[in-house]
Design an enzyme around this catalytic site. Structure first.
Site, PDB file in Angstrom:
ATOM      1  CB  SER A  51     102.325 -40.475  22.010  1.00 39.87           C
ATOM      2  OG  SER A  51     102.026 -41.034  23.279  1.00 39.87           O
ATOM      3  CD  GLU A 101     114.172 -32.078  28.632  1.00 33.19           C
ATOM      4  OE1 GLU A 101     115.148 -31.494  28.135  1.00 33.19           O
ATOM      5  OE2 GLU A 101     113.143 -32.372  27.976  1.00 33.19           O
ATOM      6  CE  LYS A 143     108.428 -37.328  24.725  1.00 36.10           C
ATOM      7  NZ  LYS A 143     108.122 -35.987  25.238  1.00 36.10           N
TER       8      LYS A 143
HETATM    9  C1  LIG Z   1     105.056 -42.231  24.586  1.00 37.24           C
HETATM   10  C2  LIG Z   1     104.971 -40.860  25.144  1.00 37.24           C
HETATM   11  N1  LIG Z   1     103.853 -40.142  24.971  1.00 37.24           N
HETATM   12  C3  LIG Z   1     103.718 -38.901  25.471  1.00 37.24           C
HETATM   13  C4  LIG Z   1     104.711 -38.318  26.215  1.00 37.24           C
HETATM   14  C5  LIG Z   1     104.461 -36.960  26.794  1.00 37.24           C
HETATM   15  O1  LIG Z   1     105.151 -35.942  26.165  1.00 37.24           O
HETATM   16  P1  LIG Z   1     104.409 -34.872  25.261  1.00 37.24           P
HETATM   17  O2  LIG Z   1     103.261 -34.349  26.051  1.00 37.24           O
HETATM   18  O3  LIG Z   1     105.455 -33.858  25.017  1.00 37.24           O
HETATM   19  O4  LIG Z   1     103.966 -35.530  24.036  1.00 37.24           O
HETATM   20  C6  LIG Z   1     105.912 -39.018  26.433  1.00 37.24           C
HETATM   21  C7  LIG Z   1     107.008 -38.409  27.216  1.00 37.24           C
HETATM   22  O5  LIG Z   1     107.942 -39.019  27.649  1.00 37.24           O
HETATM   23  C8  LIG Z   1     106.041 -40.311  25.874  1.00 37.24           C
HETATM   24  O6  LIG Z   1     107.166 -41.028  26.060  1.00 37.24           O
END
Ligand SMILES: Cc1ncc(COP(=O)(O)O)c(C=O)c1O
Lengths: 397, 255
Positions: free
Chosen positions: A381, A115, A93
């Site tokens: 992620s 948000e 993020k």
């Molecule tokens: C660690 C992590 N992965 C994935 C996501 C999902 O978001 P996005 O689909 O935009 O990557 C989030 C959202 O809060 C997150 O904190």
């Protein structure tokens, strides 16, 4: 400066039949302003220099591409983890918030709104605002505020004001509504820092460009680590879809690379307790964008469910809807249980505790078959610190 | 000449009221409409409740939530108002968000509007360009006016473009805000109303958002053909339901 391919937004922000800007007139000038400047700002040397240097020295990029040997052995292939979990604040993020905060500064905005669901984007926004000395207001559903107390405290410690969204289901979609209402009421001094590839054009494209560093690095790293300059698979989880959009970005028109997006199906796609938007796919408009979403026969947006707050969103970014429609990406889904199992497996095979969101991407390994020469990149992620309460409860540690 | 054109030709200080269909009880829609007509209301914006009303403040949000909980839907709305033209002669426009209309199917929706005698539509999140390219003809053939919003941030140039493509009236959003009652009209708002009036528009205008009582209504009427009362009226029916005497008292207190 921008080369667009058929998988990217056209000048009206359309990805095939998806995207656009379905916003009330009150937001029109804000969106037009942003649309007029974002590409030039991102393309400017000054922005690139500042952004790159923050990504390097503040976020800690490039994030490693790690060959997970024991995991690879188990699946008889070559699995590389793109370690977004090692970024400052613990997830991908921050790539986006650092970029958007620079855009906000270039535009002379003084107040940032955001948000958040799980609080990861809220923390990343509050962090970027502290770094730049900007005022930060984060909208968060009342229900999520209770579920995610540590992240609420982090945001407050970073100097952000956390405002409870008390309408509707009091979760992420309602927090997004509240942020949009705030923007309607404060059109001039305020910048809305959206946390995923959702919302009206130009947000999906802007956020994808700011996350594109993930695939830029993968491309470089994979050619250093293997005898090819591309991976065979890139797998990422999708909530709104920003880590997936960033992981796919530089491979979109390289059809040798198979793109795999994993949604959260909660208790199961047909259980009524799910966030598998594509699996249930019905076209409509959510938060200013035409895309697939979960809705009732009457066009009311329905409340999703997933154990992972970050994937608990009833829509999906318009680019992903287009990637699905054109078969450019394959969409899978993983249940709560499958994600939990995958989290435990990674932890015990590799010594890495993943975020629950990322665990959905890992769960795809059991749903696919690979050859032993394949290089399979999975975007990790985020890290699992924020999910320890859930893991403790589910695993009884 | 249609009902909207006639209204704007014949009347000044038009008193227009917004309320949420299916609120506070699901079958209050028609009784409230009737009570409003009897009380001398000139025009009604009938709100189609939506799960995510992002341009609305707390009062209308809560009424939408309640209406949906009551089981309100577009289908149900068309059933409730299918015979309204037997008793209601003032113009009625439907106001709501685009997704439920899109899901219902726009062609079907417009056909239904025509059939029951709806005069216009306000869909704040239907983009102007998309309307012009895809739907303008459909609306015009059915004789349904599409009503656009303008705000203090809307440029003169865009206001002119909207004016040229309007066939009912223009909804002048009184300030940068979501819906909700306010106690007074400020000087900055008056400057904006004057700016709009000096452009020389062909479409009549109604001022809405923040109009709640006689004083705000009268001030707004000095700068437009009339004004729209929303949250203040929704609050009233929230307390008293479709009770005719209360609605009459309210309208008399405004006009
Ligand atoms: C660690 C992590 N992965 C994935 C996501 C999902 O978001 P996005 O689909 O935009 O990557 C989030 C959202 O809060 C997150 O904190």
């Amino acid at each position: 400066m921008s080369t667009r391919n058929k998988y990217q937004a056209d000048e009206n922000g359309m990805y095939g039949q998806f995207g656009g800007a379905y916003i009330p007139e009150m937001l029109y000038p804000n969106i037009e302003n942003l649309k007029a400047v974002y590409e030039d700002i991102i393309g400017s040397a000054a922005f690139q220099q500042e952004y790159k240097s923050l990504l390097k020295d503040y976020v800690g990029r490039p994030s490693p591409l790690y060959l997970a040997k024991r995991l690879s052995e188990k699946y008889q292939t070559n699995i590389y983890l793109k370690r977004e979990d090692l970024n400052h604040t613990g997830a991908h993020k921050i790539n986006n918030t650092v970029g958007q905060i620079l855009i906000a500064k270039h535009m002379g905005k003084e107040r940032i709104i955001a948000e958040t669901g799980a609080g990861q984007h809220g923390v990343a926004s509050a962090t970027a605002c502290a770094l730049m000395g900007l005022k930060c207001v984060v909208y968060m559903g009342e229900v999520d505020i209770k579920r995610q107390a540590p992240n609420v405290a982090r945001m407050k410690m970073l100097g952000a004001e956390v405002k409870a969204a008390t309408s509707g289901s009091r979760t992420l979609k309602d927090a997004t509504n509240e942020a949009l209402r705030d923007w309607i009421c404060n059109p001039e001094d305020t910048f809305y820092l959206i946390g995923s590839v959702v919302g009206p054009h130009p947000y999906p494209d802007m956020v994808a460009r700011l996350q594109a560093v993930i695939s830029e690095e993968i491309k470089q790293q994979i050619s250093e680590k293997t005898n090819k300059d591309y991976p065979d698979y890139v797998i990422a989880c999708v909530g709104g879809g920003s880590n997936a959009a960033g992981s796919f970005y530089h491979f979109l028109d390289d059809e040798r690379v198979k793109l795999v997006a994993v949604e959260a199906s909660g208790m199961g796609v047909d259980s009524g307790e799910t966030a598998a938007t594509i699996a249930l796919g019905d076209m409509g408009i959510i938060h200013g964008s035409k895309t697939y979403l979960m809705q009732s026969d009457d066009g009311q947006i329905t409340e999703p469910y997933s154990i992972s707050a970050g994937l608990d969103y009833p829509g999906i970014g318009p680019q992903h809807a287009h990637l699905f429609d054109t078969n450019r990406a394959q969409f899978l889904s993983a249940t709560d249980k499958e994600a939990l199992d995958a989290a435990l497996q990674l932890t015990q095979l590799e010594g890495i505790i993943p975020a629950l969101e990322s665990s959905h991407a890992l769960a795809a390994l059991d749903k696919m078959t690979f050859s032993e020469n394949d290089s399979v990149v999975i975007t990790l992620s985020g890290r699992g610190d924020k999910d320890m309460a859930t893991y403790m409860e589910r695993f009884g540690f | 000449m249609n009902r909207l054109q006639q209204l704007f030709r014949d009347k000044k200080d038009i008193c227009s009221v917004y309320f949420t269909a299916g609120y506070p009880n699901i079958d209050d829609t028609l009784p409230v409409l009737k009570a409003l007509e009897d009380a001398g209301t000139d025009l009604v914006e009938l709100g189609m409740p939506f799960s995510d009303p992002l341009a609305d403040g707390p009062t209308i949000q809560a009424s939408s939530e309640q209406a949906l909980e009551n089981g309100m839907s577009i289908k149900r709305l068309f059933e409730q108002i299918k015979d309204m033209r037997q008793t209601i002669s003032m113009p009625v426009v439907l106001m709501g968000y685009f997704n439920p209309v899109f899901k219902y199917g726009i062609e079907n929706f417009i056909a239904k509007c025509k059939e029951v005698g709806v005069d216009g539509l306000i869909l704040p999140d239907l983009p102007f360009d998309e309307y012009r390219e895809k739907y303008l003809e459909l609306f015009e053939e059915a004789g349904i006016a599409n009503i656009f919003l303008i705000t203090p941030q809307t440029s003169d140039e865009r206001i002119k473009l909207i004016d040229a493509n309007s066939n009912g009236f223009i909804y002048v959003v009184s300030s940068a805000s979501v819906t909700g009652a306010k106690k007074e009209v400020e000087q900055g708002q008056i400057n904006y109303f004057n700016r709009v009036n000096n452009i020389g528009l062909q479409s009549p205008r109604l001022i809405g958002f923040g109009i709640s009582n006689r004083s705000t209504f009268k001030t707004a009427c000095q700068h437009a053909s009339g004004a729209i009362i929303g949250s203040a009226f929704v609050k009233l029916i929230g307390e008293h339901g479709a009770e005719g005497s209360k609605i009459e008292e309210f309208i008399k207190s405004i006009k």
